[in-house]
Design a protein around this motif. Structure first.
Motif, PDB file in Angstrom:
ATOM      1  N   GLU A 108       0.919  -1.295   0.021  1.00 58.92           N
ATOM      2  CA  GLU A 108       0.205  -0.032   0.203  1.00 58.92           C
ATOM      3  C   GLU A 108       0.891   1.195  -0.011  1.00 58.92           C
ATOM      4  O   GLU A 108       1.834   1.242   0.703  1.00 58.92           O
ATOM      5  CB  GLU A 108      -0.987   0.079   1.263  1.00 58.92           C
ATOM      6  CG  GLU A 108      -1.956   1.070   1.269  1.00 58.92           C
ATOM      7  CD  GLU A 108      -2.865   1.378   2.451  1.00 58.92           C
ATOM      8  OE1 GLU A 108      -3.229   2.294   2.817  1.00 58.92           O
ATOM      9  OE2 GLU A 108      -2.931   0.104   3.069  1.00 58.92           O
TER      10      GLU A 108
ATOM     11  N   ARG B 137      -4.691   6.248  -1.603  1.00 58.15           N
ATOM     12  CA  ARG B 137      -3.389   5.341  -1.648  1.00 58.15           C
ATOM     13  C   ARG B 137      -3.769   4.273  -2.655  1.00 58.15           C
ATOM     14  O   ARG B 137      -5.133   3.935  -2.824  1.00 58.15           O
ATOM     15  CB  ARG B 137      -3.150   4.899  -0.227  1.00 58.15           C
ATOM     16  CG  ARG B 137      -2.842   6.041   0.815  1.00 58.15           C
ATOM     17  CD  ARG B 137      -2.943   5.561   2.074  1.00 58.15           C
ATOM     18  NE  ARG B 137      -1.554   4.810   2.327  1.00 58.15           N
ATOM     19  CZ  ARG B 137      -0.322   4.890   2.453  1.00 58.15           C
ATOM     20  NH1 ARG B 137      -0.106   6.427   2.282  1.00 58.15           N
ATOM     21  NH2 ARG B 137       0.540   4.018   2.618  1.00 58.15           N
TER      22      ARG B 137
ATOM     23  N   ILE C 221      -3.154   0.080  -3.525  1.00 60.72           N
ATOM     24  CA  ILE C 221      -2.774  -1.075  -2.906  1.00 60.72           C
ATOM     25  C   ILE C 221      -2.488  -1.906  -4.268  1.00 60.72           C
ATOM     26  O   ILE C 221      -3.210  -1.992  -5.327  1.00 60.72           O
ATOM     27  CB  ILE C 221      -3.899  -2.054  -2.310  1.00 60.72           C
ATOM     28  CG1 ILE C 221      -4.039  -1.439  -0.969  1.00 60.72           C
ATOM     29  CG2 ILE C 221      -3.440  -3.326  -2.202  1.00 60.72           C
ATOM     30  CD1 ILE C 221      -5.311  -1.964  -0.289  1.00 60.72           C
TER      31      ILE C 221
END
Length: 109
Positions: free
Chosen positions: A54, A98, A100
């Motif tokens: 992440e 963000r 992943i």
């Protein structure tokens, strides 16, 4: 063994790590597809083959599509929500997002 892991709860990671080392790739997946089992084992073993990470969206990525990132984005974290990479709301990355992603680990010699 699986029943024990489910009951233990908080020590799931420790038992799963011990079980994985003893058994190799996830057995169910490996039986269906040995290749998929190998990939899954690489994903579960940090630092070997492929890593799931992440990370924040870079300035260059902001405003663009997750598909244009250098690594393989599988989800976008926006606020407290996790959006699947195919979710229309995740089509344009925001500066505060963000991601992943799956990153390839360079082999060590």
């Amino acid at each position: 063994m699986v029943f024990l892991i489910i009951l233990v709860g908080t020590t799931l990671e420790v038992l799963a790590e011990r079980t994985r080392k003893q058994m190799g790739a996830p057995p169910g997946l490996s039986m269906l597809s040995p290749n998929a089992g190998s990939v899954m084992e690489a994903l579960l073993t940090y630092g070997r083959g492929l890593n799931v990470v992440e990370r924040p969206v870079t300035r260059a990525e902001s405003g663009g599509s997750p598909r244009k990132c250098d690594d393989l984005v599988v989800a976008v974290v926006r606020g407290r929500r996790i959006l699947d990479f195919a979710d229309p709301e995740a089509a344009v990355l925001q500066a505060t997002d963000r991601v992943i992603s799956i990153q390839r680990v360079a082999p060590t010699e």
